[in-house]
Design a protein around this motif. Structure first.
Motif, PDB file in Angstrom:
ATOM      1  N   LYS A 188       4.305  14.492  16.934  1.00 51.74           N
ATOM      2  CA  LYS A 188       3.293  14.323  17.983  1.00 51.74           C
ATOM      3  C   LYS A 188       2.202  13.342  17.550  1.00 51.74           C
ATOM      4  O   LYS A 188       1.651  12.602  18.367  1.00 51.74           O
ATOM      5  N   ARG A 189       1.913  13.323  16.252  1.00 46.85           N
ATOM      6  CA  ARG A 189       0.949  12.351  15.730  1.00 46.85           C
ATOM      7  C   ARG A 189       1.497  10.929  15.896  1.00 46.85           C
ATOM      8  O   ARG A 189       0.766   9.996  16.262  1.00 46.85           O
ATOM      9  N   ILE A 190       2.799  10.769  15.640  1.00 47.13           N
ATOM     10  CA  ILE A 190       3.445   9.466  15.833  1.00 47.13           C
ATOM     11  C   ILE A 190       3.351   9.039  17.294  1.00 47.13           C
ATOM     12  O   ILE A 190       3.015   7.895  17.614  1.00 47.13           O
ATOM     13  N   MET A 191       3.648   9.975  18.200  1.00 43.14           N
ATOM     14  CA  MET A 191       3.637   9.657  19.624  1.00 43.14           C
ATOM     15  C   MET A 191       2.249   9.234  20.098  1.00 43.14           C
ATOM     16  O   MET A 191       2.101   8.285  20.873  1.00 43.14           O
TER      17      MET A 191
ATOM     18  N   ILE B   5       4.907   4.926  13.224  1.00 49.75           N
ATOM     19  CA  ILE B   5       5.508   5.895  12.298  1.00 49.75           C
ATOM     20  C   ILE B   5       4.910   5.743  10.904  1.00 49.75           C
ATOM     21  O   ILE B   5       4.472   6.715  10.282  1.00 49.75           O
ATOM     22  N   ILE B   6       4.881   4.502  10.411  1.00 54.57           N
ATOM     23  CA  ILE B   6       4.393   4.253   9.047  1.00 54.57           C
ATOM     24  C   ILE B   6       2.944   4.702   8.890  1.00 54.57           C
ATOM     25  O   ILE B   6       2.574   5.332   7.891  1.00 54.57           O
ATOM     26  N   SER B   7       2.122   4.392   9.888  1.00 57.61           N
ATOM     27  CA  SER B   7       0.693   4.713   9.779  1.00 57.61           C
ATOM     28  C   SER B   7       0.403   6.195  10.021  1.00 57.61           C
ATOM     29  O   SER B   7      -0.672   6.680   9.660  1.00 57.61           O
ATOM     30  N   SER B   8       1.354   6.924  10.620  1.00 58.47           N
ATOM     31  CA  SER B   8       1.105   8.326  10.976  1.00 58.47           C
ATOM     32  C   SER B   8       1.570   9.311   9.907  1.00 58.47           C
ATOM     33  O   SER B   8       1.194  10.482   9.953  1.00 58.47           O
ATOM     34  N   LEU B   9       2.401   8.850   8.969  1.00 56.66           N
ATOM     35  CA  LEU B   9       3.013   9.768   8.013  1.00 56.66           C
ATOM     36  C   LEU B   9       2.416   9.626   6.618  1.00 56.66           C
ATOM     37  O   LEU B   9       1.620   8.727   6.343  1.00 56.66           O
ATOM     38  N   ARG B  10       2.844  10.506   5.727  1.00 58.06           N
ATOM     39  CA  ARG B  10       2.331  10.540   4.356  1.00 58.06           C
ATOM     40  C   ARG B  10       3.028   9.502   3.480  1.00 58.06           C
ATOM     41  O   ARG B  10       4.088   8.981   3.824  1.00 58.06           O
ATOM     42  N   GLY B  11       2.443   9.255   2.325  1.00 58.66           N
ATOM     43  CA  GLY B  11       3.014   8.277   1.407  1.00 58.66           C
ATOM     44  C   GLY B  11       4.391   8.655   0.898  1.00 58.66           C
ATOM     45  O   GLY B  11       5.183   7.790   0.539  1.00 58.66           O
ATOM     46  N   GLY B  12       4.720   9.948   0.858  1.00 59.37           N
ATOM     47  CA  GLY B  12       6.018  10.375   0.348  1.00 59.37           C
ATOM     48  C   GLY B  12       7.101  10.467   1.402  1.00 59.37           C
ATOM     49  O   GLY B  12       8.261  10.759   1.087  1.00 59.37           O
ATOM     50  N   ASP B  13       6.763  10.216   2.672  1.00 55.71           N
ATOM     51  CA  ASP B  13       7.754  10.269   3.743  1.00 55.71           C
ATOM     52  C   ASP B  13       8.548   8.965   3.790  1.00 55.71           C
ATOM     53  O   ASP B  13       8.046   7.904   3.412  1.00 55.71           O
ATOM     54  N   ILE B  14       9.785   9.044   4.282  1.00 57.60           N
ATOM     55  CA  ILE B  14      10.712   7.909   4.199  1.00 57.60           C
ATOM     56  C   ILE B  14      11.264   7.600   5.586  1.00 57.60           C
ATOM     57  O   ILE B  14      11.604   8.511   6.347  1.00 57.60           O
ATOM     58  N   ILE B  15      11.372   6.301   5.897  1.00 59.66           N
ATOM     59  CA  ILE B  15      11.799   5.854   7.227  1.00 59.66           C
ATOM     60  C   ILE B  15      12.873   4.782   7.079  1.00 59.66           C
ATOM     61  O   ILE B  15      12.842   3.976   6.147  1.00 59.66           O
ATOM     62  N   THR B  16      13.803   4.755   8.040  1.00 54.35           N
ATOM     63  CA  THR B  16      14.759   3.653   8.122  1.00 54.35           C
ATOM     64  C   THR B  16      15.108   3.397   9.581  1.00 54.35           C
ATOM     65  O   THR B  16      14.908   4.260  10.442  1.00 54.35           O
TER      66      THR B  16
ATOM     67  N   GLN C 160      16.762   3.234  17.374  1.00 58.02           N
ATOM     68  CA  GLN C 160      16.539   4.517  16.707  1.00 58.02           C
ATOM     69  C   GLN C 160      15.937   4.364  15.308  1.00 58.02           C
ATOM     70  O   GLN C 160      16.216   3.393  14.600  1.00 58.02           O
ATOM     71  N   PHE C 161      15.123   5.365  14.933  1.00 59.18           N
ATOM     72  CA  PHE C 161      14.592   5.480  13.578  1.00 59.18           C
ATOM     73  C   PHE C 161      14.956   6.849  13.016  1.00 59.18           C
ATOM     74  O   PHE C 161      14.959   7.852  13.746  1.00 59.18           O
ATOM     75  N   LEU C 162      15.254   6.880  11.717  1.00 59.40           N
ATOM     76  CA  LEU C 162      15.436   8.132  10.985  1.00 59.40           C
ATOM     77  C   LEU C 162      14.231   8.341  10.081  1.00 59.40           C
ATOM     78  O   LEU C 162      13.745   7.393   9.453  1.00 59.40           O
ATOM     79  N   ILE C 163      13.761   9.581  10.008  1.00 61.33           N
ATOM     80  CA  ILE C 163      12.611   9.915   9.163  1.00 61.33           C
ATOM     81  C   ILE C 163      12.984  11.101   8.281  1.00 61.33           C
ATOM     82  O   ILE C 163      13.569  12.079   8.760  1.00 61.33           O
ATOM     83  N   LEU C 164      12.649  11.020   7.009  1.00 62.80           N
ATOM     84  CA  LEU C 164      12.830  12.132   6.078  1.00 62.80           C
ATOM     85  C   LEU C 164      11.446  12.637   5.677  1.00 62.80           C
ATOM     86  O   LEU C 164      10.630  11.878   5.146  1.00 62.80           O
ATOM     87  N   LEU C 165      11.189  13.919   5.968  1.00 57.08           N
ATOM     88  CA  LEU C 165       9.885  14.524   5.692  1.00 57.08           C
ATOM     89  C   LEU C 165      10.034  15.568   4.583  1.00 57.08           C
ATOM     90  O   LEU C 165      10.400  16.723   4.852  1.00 57.08           O
TER      91      LEU C 165
ATOM     92  N   ASP D 190       0.844  -1.190   0.000  1.00 61.17           N
ATOM     93  CA  ASP D 190       0.000   0.000   0.000  1.00 61.17           C
ATOM     94  C   ASP D 190       0.885   1.248   0.000  1.00 61.17           C
ATOM     95  O   ASP D 190       1.741   1.415   0.867  1.00 61.17           O
ATOM     96  N   ILE D 191       0.685   2.137  -0.979  1.00 60.75           N
ATOM     97  CA  ILE D 191       1.534   3.325  -1.072  1.00 60.75           C
ATOM     98  C   ILE D 191       0.908   4.531  -0.376  1.00 60.75           C
ATOM     99  O   ILE D 191       1.393   5.649  -0.508  1.00 60.75           O
ATOM    100  N   GLN D 192      -0.170   4.317   0.369  1.00 55.10           N
ATOM    101  CA  GLN D 192      -0.786   5.425   1.093  1.00 55.10           C
ATOM    102  C   GLN D 192       0.042   5.806   2.321  1.00 55.10           C
ATOM    103  O   GLN D 192       0.008   6.947   2.777  1.00 55.10           O
ATOM    104  N   ASN D 193       0.778   4.841   2.866  1.00 55.53           N
ATOM    105  CA  ASN D 193       1.567   5.086   4.071  1.00 55.53           C
ATOM    106  C   ASN D 193       3.013   5.412   3.724  1.00 55.53           C
ATOM    107  O   ASN D 193       3.432   5.308   2.570  1.00 55.53           O
ATOM    108  N   ALA D 194       3.779   5.773   4.742  1.00 52.22           N
ATOM    109  CA  ALA D 194       5.186   6.125   4.548  1.00 52.22           C
ATOM    110  C   ALA D 194       5.981   4.923   4.037  1.00 52.22           C
ATOM    111  O   ALA D 194       5.580   3.769   4.204  1.00 52.22           O
ATOM    112  N   TYR D 195       7.138   5.216   3.435  1.00 48.89           N
ATOM    113  CA  TYR D 195       7.969   4.181   2.814  1.00 48.89           C
ATOM    114  C   TYR D 195       9.112   3.804   3.754  1.00 48.89           C
ATOM    115  O   TYR D 195       9.885   4.661   4.184  1.00 48.89           O
ATOM    116  N   PHE D 196       9.220   2.511   4.082  1.00 52.35           N
ATOM    117  CA  PHE D 196      10.303   2.021   4.939  1.00 52.35           C
ATOM    118  C   PHE D 196      11.354   1.336   4.074  1.00 52.35           C
ATOM    119  O   PHE D 196      11.029   0.540   3.193  1.00 52.35           O
ATOM    120  N   CYS D 197      12.633   1.636   4.327  1.00 50.47           N
ATOM    121  CA  CYS D 197      13.716   1.051   3.531  1.00 50.47           C
ATOM    122  C   CYS D 197      14.947   0.867   4.408  1.00 50.47           C
ATOM    123  O   CYS D 197      14.991   1.328   5.554  1.00 50.47           O
TER     124      CYS D 197
END
Length: 423
Positions: free
Chosen positions: A374-377, A339-350, A356-361, A278-285
């Motif tokens: 805060k939405r993630i929390m 994190i994945i469910s709280s962010l946009r489809g174009g956001d990136i996580i690793t 620790q997690f890194l997020i690119l917004l 599903d590409i509606q959620n953030a992208y994990f790589c």
């Protein structure tokens, strides 16, 4: 001394432990074996070398018995173990465990055989075997004996975990020896299936996964190799909370190098590139992909004059220390889902580390980034099970090298924001 009538004991130590003497088998019926069973297992495994009281306490309690009088705790445990053996095998059972010279041991006059002993002998024979066919036969017998992880119901003993890893690596070496022998006999086609079958007994052994990928390459089954690589990296993150892609990077490059062929149909290429999830959620790589995407975002941000933010989330105890491994894996998976469910489809996580997690917004300024955090929390605390954990967060704007005209210290003062959130 034990009765003159010869008594033979057989202990099964791969998988679920059991002890058989004179045709009667005993095994722990509980989901998690008690210390009584652990003491019995240790004494049988180390029966060729008596253990001092100190060595035995360390093996049982990992340097911390939780008792103000560990010596008496050990004596009581030995008494209860002898009682178990007496109830199972009569009066002679009390003489299976001996104490002399400040050491405990399994009675050496009791002829005892274990599947681990036979397995270790076979491993040595495999190393000494001259022909490929002989190696294959010995490997088949050894891998059949390895019916599961060493004492797989016991989790709280570091001694068990260390021994388990040692034997699992020997099992992996058996599989590797058989694959090598099969290759010498030009029987390459079925090597991946053989490795996949072996992985059922050791699903988190990185050496076996490397071997499986290598066998896919040998068989020139590149698409299946790539699928196994992706499944393996996901498995290790889900089960252990770690990114193993760096350990497989050399094989990954070999796979991708051989995977592409001349293709004139661009619709086929697009289908191959298409994401199944599903590409509606953030992208994990993995981190390598994240680094490349970060470089792309730096260029896009500079070209379009649009803000972007990088965020670092850290799981920590209330005092800032690193939490224990068991709780980290569970909570890391919970945080990843949040994190994945709280962010946009174009956001990136690793995953940046075990905690620790890194997020690119992209297209997000500092204010919008804090709202996203805060939405993630909020979503994380709905599923968080360890209320002693907190989340430490920090974030910075994405900047190109040409725009970094401030000193590093000045940038940290002006642009770094962060804080902690916990329940």
């Amino acid at each position: 001394m034990i009765e003159t009538q010869k008594i033979v004991a057989k202990a099964k130590m791969f998988g679920k432990f059991s002890l058989t003497i004179d045709g009667k088998t005993i095994t722990c019926q509980k989901h998690r074996p008690t210390l009584v069973w652990l003491l019995l297992e240790i004494l049988i495994y180390t029966r060729h070398k008596p253990l001092s009281v100190v060595e035995l306490m360390h093996a049982l309690w990992d340097h911390n018995s939780g008792s103000s009088d560990p010596m008496n705790a050990l004596k009581n445990l030995v008494y209860r173990t002898r009682d178990l053996l007496q109830n199972s095998y009569g009066e002679r059972g009390t003489r299976f465990i001996l104490f002399y010279g400040d050491t405990y041991c399994w009675n050496p006059t009791l002829e005892t055989h274990t599947d681990v002993d036979r397995f270790n002998k076979l491993c040595k024979s495999i190393e000494e075997a001259k022909s490929s066919s002989e190696k294959i036969q010995l490997c088949a017998e050894a891998t059949h004996l390895y019916s599961g992880a060493f004492l797989d119901s016991t989790e709280r003993s570091q001694w068990v975990l260390n021994t388990r890893q040692l034997l699992e690596d020997r099992y992996a070496q058996c599989i590797a020896s058989r694959c090598e022998s099969m290759e010498q006999l030009n029987r390459i086609d079925k090597l991946p299936e053989y490795c996949l079958e072996a992985l059922k007994k050791a699903p988190l052994n990185i050496k076996l996964h490397r071997l499986t990928l290598f066998c896919y390459l040998k068989a020139e089954r590149f698409s299946e190799a790539l699928a196994h690589y992706n499944n393996t990296t996901s498995l290790f993150f889900q089960k252990k909370g770690i990114d193993i892609s760096p350990e497989l990077r050399d094989l990954y490059r070999m796979i991708t190098k051989n995977f592409r062929h001349a293709q004139m149909d661009i619709s086929f290429v697009r289908e191959e590139l298409q994401e199944a999830n599903d590409i509606q959620n953030a992208y994990f790589c993995d981190f390598e992909a994240f680094r490349n995407l970060y470089h792309v975002e730096v260029r896009a941000s500079a070209r379009n004059h649009e803000p972007a933010t990088i965020v670092l989330l850290t799981l920590a105890m209330a005092d800032g220390s690193i939490p224990e491994e068991g709780s980290v894996i569970r909570e890391q998976n919970a945080l990843k889902s949040a994190i994945i469910s709280s962010l946009r489809g174009g956001d990136i996580i690793t995953s940046y580390s075990d905690t620790q997690f890194l997020i690119l917004l992209p297209q997000a300024n500092m204010k919008n980034s804090e709202k996203a955090i805060k939405r993630i929390m909020t979503n994380y605390h709905k599923v968080c099970r360890n209320k002693d954990l907190r989340i430490i967060y920090k974030f910075l704007p994405v900047e190109s090298p040409s725009s970094q005209h401030l000193s590093k210290d000045a940038k940290m003062v002006n642009h770094t924001q962060g804080g902690t959130l916990n329940e």
